[in-house]
Design a protein around this motif. Structure first.
Motif, short mmCIF file in Angstrom:
data_model
loop_
_atom_site.label_atom_id
_atom_site.label_comp_id
_atom_site.label_asym_id
_atom_site.label_seq_id
_atom_site.Cartn_x
_atom_site.Cartn_y
_atom_site.Cartn_z
N ASN A 49 -8.11 -6.79 -38.52
CA ASN A 49 -7.86 -5.68 -39.46
C ASN A 49 -6.41 -5.21 -39.40
O ASN A 49 -5.83 -4.83 -40.40
N ILE A 50 -5.82 -5.27 -38.22
CA ILE A 50 -4.42 -4.88 -38.08
C ILE A 50 -3.52 -5.91 -38.78
O ILE A 50 -2.59 -5.53 -39.48
N TYR A 51 -3.82 -7.20 -38.60
CA TYR A 51 -3.05 -8.22 -39.33
C TYR A 51 -3.12 -7.98 -40.83
O TYR A 51 -2.10 -8.03 -41.53
N ALA A 52 -4.31 -7.70 -41.35
CA ALA A 52 -4.49 -7.46 -42.78
C ALA A 52 -3.71 -6.22 -43.22
O ALA A 52 -3.07 -6.21 -44.27
N SER A 53 -3.74 -5.19 -42.40
CA SER A 53 -3.02 -3.96 -42.73
C SER A 53 -1.52 -4.19 -42.76
O SER A 53 -0.83 -3.71 -43.66
N ILE A 54 -1.01 -4.94 -41.79
CA ILE A 54 0.42 -5.24 -41.74
C ILE A 54 0.85 -6.01 -42.98
O ILE A 54 1.88 -5.73 -43.59
N LYS A 55 0.04 -6.98 -43.38
CA LYS A 55 0.36 -7.77 -44.57
C LYS A 55 0.21 -6.95 -45.85
O LYS A 55 0.77 -7.29 -46.88
N ASN A 56 -0.54 -5.84 -45.78
CA ASN A 56 -0.76 -4.98 -46.94
C ASN A 56 0.08 -3.71 -46.84
O ASN A 56 -0.40 -2.61 -47.11
N ASN A 57 1.33 -3.87 -46.42
CA ASN A 57 2.29 -2.77 -46.35
C ASN A 57 1.81 -1.63 -45.44
O ASN A 57 1.97 -0.46 -45.75
N ASN A 58 1.20 -1.98 -44.31
CA ASN A 58 0.73 -1.03 -43.29
C ASN A 58 -0.31 -0.04 -43.81
O ASN A 58 -0.41 1.08 -43.33
N ASP A 59 -1.12 -0.48 -44.76
CA ASP A 59 -2.16 0.36 -45.34
C ASP A 59 -3.20 0.73 -44.28
O ASP A 59 -3.79 -0.14 -43.65
N ASP A 60 -3.40 2.02 -44.07
CA ASP A 60 -4.37 2.56 -43.09
C ASP A 60 -4.14 2.03 -41.67
O ASP A 60 -5.07 1.91 -40.88
N HIS A 106 -6.69 1.69 -38.18
CA HIS A 106 -6.96 0.41 -37.54
C HIS A 106 -6.51 0.41 -36.07
O HIS A 106 -7.16 -0.20 -35.22
N ILE A 107 -5.42 1.10 -35.79
CA ILE A 107 -4.97 1.23 -34.40
C ILE A 107 -6.00 2.02 -33.59
O ILE A 107 -6.31 1.66 -32.45
N ALA A 108 -6.54 3.08 -34.17
CA ALA A 108 -7.57 3.87 -33.48
C ALA A 108 -8.81 3.03 -33.20
O ALA A 108 -9.39 3.10 -32.11
N ALA A 109 -9.21 2.21 -34.17
CA ALA A 109 -10.37 1.33 -33.98
C ALA A 109 -10.07 0.28 -32.90
O ALA A 109 -10.94 -0.03 -32.08
N LEU A 110 -8.84 -0.23 -32.90
CA LEU A 110 -8.44 -1.19 -31.87
C LEU A 110 -8.49 -0.54 -30.49
O LEU A 110 -9.00 -1.12 -29.54
N LYS A 111 -7.97 0.67 -30.40
CA LYS A 111 -7.96 1.39 -29.12
C LYS A 111 -9.38 1.60 -28.61
O LYS A 111 -9.65 1.42 -27.42
N ALA A 112 -10.30 1.95 -29.51
CA ALA A 112 -11.71 2.15 -29.12
C ALA A 112 -12.34 0.83 -28.66
O ALA A 112 -13.06 0.81 -27.66
N ALA A 113 -12.05 -0.25 -29.37
CA ALA A 113 -12.59 -1.56 -28.99
C ALA A 113 -12.04 -2.01 -27.64
O ALA A 113 -12.76 -2.57 -26.81
N MET A 114 -10.76 -1.74 -27.40
CA MET A 114 -10.15 -2.10 -26.12
C MET A 114 -10.79 -1.31 -24.98
O MET A 114 -11.09 -1.88 -23.93
N ALA A 115 -11.01 -0.02 -25.19
CA ALA A 115 -11.64 0.81 -24.16
C ALA A 115 -13.05 0.33 -23.87
O ALA A 115 -13.47 0.25 -22.71
N ARG A 116 -13.78 0.00 -24.92
CA ARG A 116 -15.17 -0.45 -24.77
C ARG A 116 -15.24 -1.78 -24.00
O ARG A 116 -16.12 -2.00 -23.19
N ASP A 117 -14.25 -2.67 -24.25
CA ASP A 117 -14.25 -3.98 -23.61
C ASP A 117 -13.48 -4.00 -22.28
O ASP A 117 -13.42 -5.03 -21.61
N GLY A 118 -12.85 -2.88 -21.93
CA GLY A 118 -12.08 -2.83 -20.69
C GLY A 118 -10.78 -3.61 -20.74
O GLY A 118 -10.27 -4.06 -19.73
N VAL A 119 -10.22 -3.76 -21.93
CA VAL A 119 -8.97 -4.49 -22.13
C VAL A 119 -7.81 -3.50 -22.10
O VAL A 119 -7.88 -2.43 -22.69
N THR A 120 -6.73 -3.85 -21.40
CA THR A 120 -5.60 -2.93 -21.28
C THR A 120 -4.45 -3.26 -22.21
O THR A 120 -3.54 -2.45 -22.38
N GLU A 121 -4.49 -4.46 -22.82
CA GLU A 121 -3.38 -4.87 -23.68
C GLU A 121 -3.90 -5.71 -24.85
O GLU A 121 -4.70 -6.62 -24.66
N ALA A 122 -3.44 -5.38 -26.05
CA ALA A 122 -3.80 -6.15 -27.24
C ALA A 122 -2.80 -7.28 -27.41
O ALA A 122 -1.59 -7.07 -27.30
N VAL A 123 -3.29 -8.49 -27.66
CA VAL A 123 -2.42 -9.66 -27.80
C VAL A 123 -2.45 -10.10 -29.27
O VAL A 123 -3.51 -10.39 -29.82
#
Length: 76
Positions: free
Chosen positions: A12-23, A27-44
């Motif tokens: 979703n972040i890739y799509a947003s970046i390609k769409n002129n950073n739309d929303d 998408h960053i908030a959703a990524l942050k939530a997914a990272m916390a849920r999965d115990g990931v400290t860094e998005a690649v």
């Protein structure tokens, strides 16, 4: 949006970046939530999928995401 997988959130972040950073903040908030849920400290992100894959573009992205509480790294 909070039930997205980490891969879906990154896509979703890739799509947003390609769409002129739309929303991008939502998408960053959703990524942050997914990272916390999965115990990931860094998005690649793959540099080939970014709109600006040069060093300056990557540093701007890292800086913006860091302000939102998400650590970012890049793969080839």
């Amino acid at each position: 949006m909070s039930d997205l997988t980490l891969d879906q959130a990154i896509d979703n972040i890739y799509a947003s970046i390609k769409n002129n950073n739309d929303d991008i903040d939502l998408h960053i908030a959703a990524l942050k939530a997914a990272m916390a849920r999965d115990g990931v400290t860094e998005a690649v992100f793959e540099t080939g999928k970014l709109a600006q894959a040069n060093r300056q573009g990557r540093k701007i992205m890292q800086s913006y995401f860091k302000k939102k509480g998400v650590a970012v790294s890049f793969s080839a």
